[in-house]
Design a protein around this motif. Structure first.
Motif, PDB file in Angstrom:
ATOM      1  N   LYS A  16      13.477 -10.708  -7.059  1.00  0.00           N
ATOM      2  CA  LYS A  16      13.904 -12.036  -7.517  1.00  0.00           C
ATOM      3  C   LYS A  16      13.053 -12.470  -8.701  1.00  0.00           C
ATOM      4  N   MET A  17      13.615 -13.335  -9.510  1.00  0.00           N
ATOM      5  CA  MET A  17      12.901 -13.886 -10.661  1.00  0.00           C
ATOM      6  C   MET A  17      11.720 -14.705 -10.144  1.00  0.00           C
ATOM      7  N   PRO A  18      10.507 -14.418 -10.628  1.00  0.00           N
ATOM      8  CA  PRO A  18       9.323 -15.082 -10.076  1.00  0.00           C
ATOM      9  C   PRO A  18       9.001 -16.450 -10.683  1.00  0.00           C
ATOM     10  N   PHE A  19       9.696 -16.859 -11.734  1.00  0.00           N
ATOM     11  CA  PHE A  19       9.344 -18.123 -12.389  1.00  0.00           C
ATOM     12  C   PHE A  19      10.544 -18.682 -13.148  1.00  0.00           C
ATOM     13  N   GLY A  20      10.361 -19.906 -13.631  1.00  0.00           N
ATOM     14  CA  GLY A  20      11.336 -20.516 -14.530  1.00  0.00           C
ATOM     15  C   GLY A  20      12.543 -21.122 -13.845  1.00  0.00           C
ATOM     16  N   LYS A  21      13.527 -21.431 -14.664  1.00  0.00           N
ATOM     17  CA  LYS A  21      14.758 -22.087 -14.229  1.00  0.00           C
ATOM     18  C   LYS A  21      15.482 -21.291 -13.140  1.00  0.00           C
ATOM     19  N   ASP A  29      21.518 -11.100 -10.458  1.00  0.00           N
ATOM     20  CA  ASP A  29      22.378 -12.286 -10.458  1.00  0.00           C
ATOM     21  C   ASP A  29      22.007 -13.299 -11.534  1.00  0.00           C
ATOM     22  N   LEU A  30      21.045 -12.949 -12.383  1.00  0.00           N
ATOM     23  CA  LEU A  30      20.718 -13.839 -13.501  1.00  0.00           C
ATOM     24  C   LEU A  30      21.917 -13.933 -14.434  1.00  0.00           C
ATOM     25  N   TYR A  34      21.193 -15.288 -20.225  1.00  0.00           N
ATOM     26  CA  TYR A  34      19.741 -15.334 -20.060  1.00  0.00           C
ATOM     27  C   TYR A  34      19.126 -13.956 -20.282  1.00  0.00           C
ATOM     28  N   VAL A  35      19.763 -12.929 -19.735  1.00  0.00           N
ATOM     29  CA  VAL A  35      19.267 -11.563 -19.904  1.00  0.00           C
ATOM     30  C   VAL A  35      19.417 -11.119 -21.362  1.00  0.00           C
ATOM     31  N   VAL A  36      20.516 -11.501 -21.995  1.00  0.00           N
ATOM     32  CA  VAL A  36      20.722 -11.187 -23.416  1.00  0.00           C
ATOM     33  C   VAL A  36      19.673 -11.906 -24.263  1.00  0.00           C
ATOM     34  N   TRP A  37      19.340 -13.141 -23.903  1.00  0.00           N
ATOM     35  CA  TRP A  37      18.297 -13.888 -24.614  1.00  0.00           C
ATOM     36  C   TRP A  37      16.971 -13.145 -24.540  1.00  0.00           C
ATOM     37  N   TYR A  38      16.621 -12.662 -23.347  1.00  0.00           N
ATOM     38  CA  TYR A  38      15.391 -11.882 -23.206  1.00  0.00           C
ATOM     39  C   TYR A  38      15.442 -10.616 -24.049  1.00  0.00           C
ATOM     40  N   HIS A  39      16.599  -9.992 -24.092  1.00  0.00           N
ATOM     41  CA  HIS A  39      16.745  -8.778 -24.899  1.00  0.00           C
ATOM     42  C   HIS A  39      16.435  -9.077 -26.363  1.00  0.00           C
ATOM     43  N   ILE A  67      24.170  -2.527  -7.953  1.00  0.00           N
ATOM     44  CA  ILE A  67      22.912  -3.065  -7.433  1.00  0.00           C
ATOM     45  C   ILE A  67      23.169  -4.009  -6.266  1.00  0.00           C
ATOM     46  N   ARG A  68      24.208  -4.807  -6.357  1.00  0.00           N
ATOM     47  CA  ARG A  68      24.529  -5.709  -5.235  1.00  0.00           C
ATOM     48  C   ARG A  68      24.875  -4.902  -3.985  1.00  0.00           C
TER      49      ARG A  68
END
Length: 78
Positions: A16-21, A29-30, A34-39, A67-68
């Motif tokens: 799971k995502m450890p921080f943030g929104k 499941d992000l 958001y994942v594209v932004w990180y990329h 993955i699910r």
């Protein structure tokens, strides 16, 4: 698939995502944006960054359900 790859995918499925929104949301499941932004920004260093990069590649190729399904089939690794 060898055991190392299997273990990596099982761990990713339960991470799971450890921080943030999106704290406590499974990485797979992000939201895609958001994942594209990180990329574009650059993934964090270390294991989390590696996992987010894998999530990016999985989403890019439409493999999120893989993955699910792993998360439901295999118990959480401790």
């Amino acid at each position: 698939m060898n055991q190392l790859n299997t273990d990596i995918l099982i761990e990713l499925a339960h991470t799971k995502m450890p921080f943030g929104k999106y704290k406590e949301r499974y990485l797979i499941d992000l939201p895609e944006h958001y994942v594209v932004w990180y990329h574009g920004k650059g993934f964090p260093k270390g294991k989390l960054g590696d996992q987010l990069q894998m999530v990016y590649e999985l989403k890019l190729n439409g493999l999120e359900d893989l993955i699910r399904n792993i998360r439901h089939k295999y118990p959480k690794v401790q």
